[in-house]
Design an enzyme around this catalytic site. Structure first.
Site, short mmCIF file in Angstrom:
data_model
loop_
_atom_site.label_atom_id
_atom_site.label_comp_id
_atom_site.label_asym_id
_atom_site.label_seq_id
_atom_site.Cartn_x
_atom_site.Cartn_y
_atom_site.Cartn_z
N GLY A 11 0.85 -1.20 0.00
CA GLY A 11 0.00 0.00 0.00
C GLY A 11 0.88 1.24 0.00
N ASN A 104 6.09 -4.93 5.77
CA ASN A 104 6.62 -6.21 6.25
C ASN A 104 6.50 -7.35 5.25
OD1 ASN A 104 3.78 -6.75 6.87
ND2 ASN A 104 4.17 -5.36 8.57
N THR A 126 5.42 2.16 5.73
CA THR A 126 4.01 1.84 5.95
C THR A 126 3.49 2.81 7.00
OG1 THR A 126 2.38 0.32 6.92
CG2 THR A 126 4.65 -0.05 7.57
N ILE A 127 2.28 3.29 6.78
CA ILE A 127 1.71 4.17 7.80
C ILE A 127 1.52 3.40 9.11
CG2 ILE A 127 0.54 5.70 6.16
CD1 ILE A 127 -2.12 4.28 7.01
N ASP A 128 1.45 2.05 9.02
CA ASP A 128 1.17 1.23 10.21
C ASP A 128 2.35 1.16 11.19
OD1 ASP A 128 -1.17 0.80 8.90
OD2 ASP A 128 -0.93 -1.35 8.66
N MET A 170 -6.47 3.57 10.88
CA MET A 170 -5.90 2.40 10.22
C MET A 170 -4.87 1.73 11.13
SD MET A 170 -5.41 3.02 6.17
CE MET A 170 -6.76 2.67 5.05
N GLY A 171 -4.40 0.58 10.68
CA GLY A 171 -3.45 -0.22 11.47
C GLY A 171 -3.94 -1.64 11.49
N GLU A 223 -8.43 -0.06 13.47
CA GLU A 223 -9.30 -0.89 12.62
C GLU A 223 -9.12 -2.40 12.85
OE1 GLU A 223 -8.12 -0.27 8.51
OE2 GLU A 223 -6.14 -1.10 8.88
N LEU A 275 -7.56 8.61 4.02
CA LEU A 275 -7.00 9.97 4.20
C LEU A 275 -5.64 9.87 4.88
CD1 LEU A 275 -10.04 12.03 5.52
CD2 LEU A 275 -8.82 12.37 3.37
O1 F6P Z 1 -0.68 0.19 4.23
C1 F6P Z 1 -1.23 -0.39 5.36
C2 F6P Z 1 -2.69 -0.10 5.36
O2 F6P Z 1 -2.85 1.27 5.33
C3 F6P Z 1 -3.43 -0.68 6.56
O3 F6P Z 1 -3.43 0.16 7.65
C4 F6P Z 1 -4.80 -0.89 6.00
O4 F6P Z 1 -5.47 -1.95 6.63
C5 F6P Z 1 -4.52 -1.23 4.57
O5 F6P Z 1 -3.31 -0.62 4.23
C6 F6P Z 1 -5.59 -0.76 3.66
O6 F6P Z 1 -5.31 -1.19 2.38
P1 F6P Z 1 -6.46 -1.53 1.36
O7 F6P Z 1 -6.97 -0.25 0.87
O8 F6P Z 1 -5.78 -2.32 0.31
O9 F6P Z 1 -7.47 -2.32 2.12
#
Ligand code: F6P
Length: 346
Positions: A11, A104, A126-128, A170-171, A223, A275
């Site tokens: 992502g 990861n 990754t934002i996570d 998110m996360g 999430e 966002l």
């Molecule tokens: O990049 C990680 C992430 O932002 C997670 O926090 C999130 O669950 C996921 O990507 C969302 O990705 P997608 O839009 O493919 O569901």
């Protein structure tokens, strides 16, 4: 003149372009050209590339997303033909190695590629913020900034309307964004995947907040959070997709809170969603990504492939891909305890 490849996987997140630019600038300084591989490993298997120069990257520093596109496809998983095609592309372009900017699971793919003879240097993004072997990943700071701003904005409307605001961040696996933005935004409750959510407990705390004369409450929930005694995550898995797209645990929490005992305050759920992944990177992310890009090129040209650039104890260093692949980094216990302290004061 040598040549190295660079790709952005998984992502997207703010800061990817800064990392690409950093790599291109350092490579040009060291007399090496850079080939941009489009859409991650998928583009490597399909030989889709572009030339990257100072001229076409100098102005991408503050731009969100990735000029190379992103994909989480993994030709090394179980498609022998695709894996061979990826190796062929690498050889065809006579690359000295490939810089993989990824999260990861991309670091696991990167290790497979390294084992197939493609020298790899990883760059964690990754934002996570859940990549093992580094204190921080590209994109996290911007996501926390966005989530904090959302909490600040929702707080004023919660206050005006006497509401319980549930804010879903998110996360996927861990609650880094929820915890960091929860502290920065002054959340009253922070619920994360690290600890099962006890709805009765949350209801009790909200009620006690009411009894103490507060007029509203802010609940931040990651999430990926699960309810006590359950193993379910909330989201959708469209046909053909490999993984579930998470969202909905905030709404579920609201429904369950209402069922336990109607609260005097109206419940409102806001999913901040993508966002958090979009838009320009913060200055912190621009600096981190730019420096990771430089160091990744140095590692490659100095023969230190098989590693991921990382921040540890405030310094940029290298972590072996073997220590990163297949692992995830949960929120520090200390940080979780600190969040609890703020919630407990209510
Ligand atoms: O990049 C990680 C992430 O932002 C997670 O926090 C999130 O669950 C996921 O990507 C969302 O990705 P997608 O839009 O493919 O569901």
């Amino acid at each position: 003149m040598g040549s190295i490849g660079i790709m952005t996987c998984g992502g997207d997140c703010p800061g990817l372009n800064a990392a690409i630019r950093g790599a291109v600038f350092r490579a040009s300084e060291r007399g090496t050209s850079v080939v941009g591989i489009l859409d991650g490993f998928e583009g490597l298997a399909q030989d889709r590339t572009i030339e990257l120069t100072r001229g076409n990257t100098w102005d991408i520093l503050g731009r969100g997303g990735s000029i190379l596109g992103c994909s989480g496809e993994n030709p090394f998983r179980d498609d022998q033909a695709a894996a061979d095609a990826a190796v062929d592309t690498f050889k065809k372009h006579d690359l000295d190695g490939v810089i993989v900017v990824g999260g990861n699971s991309s670091m696991s793919t990167a290790l497979r590629a390294e084992e197939r003879g493609i020298p790899i240097v990883g760059v964690p993004k990754t934002i996570d913020n859940d990549v093992e072997g580094t204190d921080i990943t590209i994109g996290f700071d911007t996501a926390v900034q966005t989530a904090t701003e959302a909490i600040d904005r929702l707080r004023t409307t919660a206050e005006s309307h006497d509401r319980v605001m549930i804010i879903e961040t998110m996360g996927r696996d861990f609650g880094w964004i929820a915890v960091a933005a929860g502290i920065a935004g002054g959340a009253d409750f922070v619920l994360t995947p690290e600890e099962p959510v006890d709805v009765a407990d949350v209801a009790k705390s909200v009620k006690s907040r009411q009894e103490k004369g507060f007029e509203f409450a802010i609940i931040v929930i990651g999430e990926g959070a699960k309810f006590k005694g359950e193993d379910k995550q909330y989201g959708e898995r469209p046909p053909g997709d490999r993984y579930m797209h998470l969202s909905g645990v905030g709404k579920e929490l609201a429904d369950r809170l209402e069922q336990i005992e109607p609260l005097r305050w109206k419940l409102t759920v806001t999913v901040i969603g993508h966002l958090q992944r979009g838009g320009p990177p913060t200055s912190t992310d621009r600096i981190l990504a730019s420096r990771f890009g430089l160091r990744a090129v140095d590692a490659m040209l100095d023969g230190k492939h098989g590693n991921m650039v990382a921040v540890r104890g405030g310094r940029i260093t290298l972590t072996p891909l073997t220590e990163v692949a297949g692992k995830l980094k949960a929120v520090d216990k200390e940080l979780l305890d600190d969040v609890r302290t703020f919630a407990a004061t209510i």
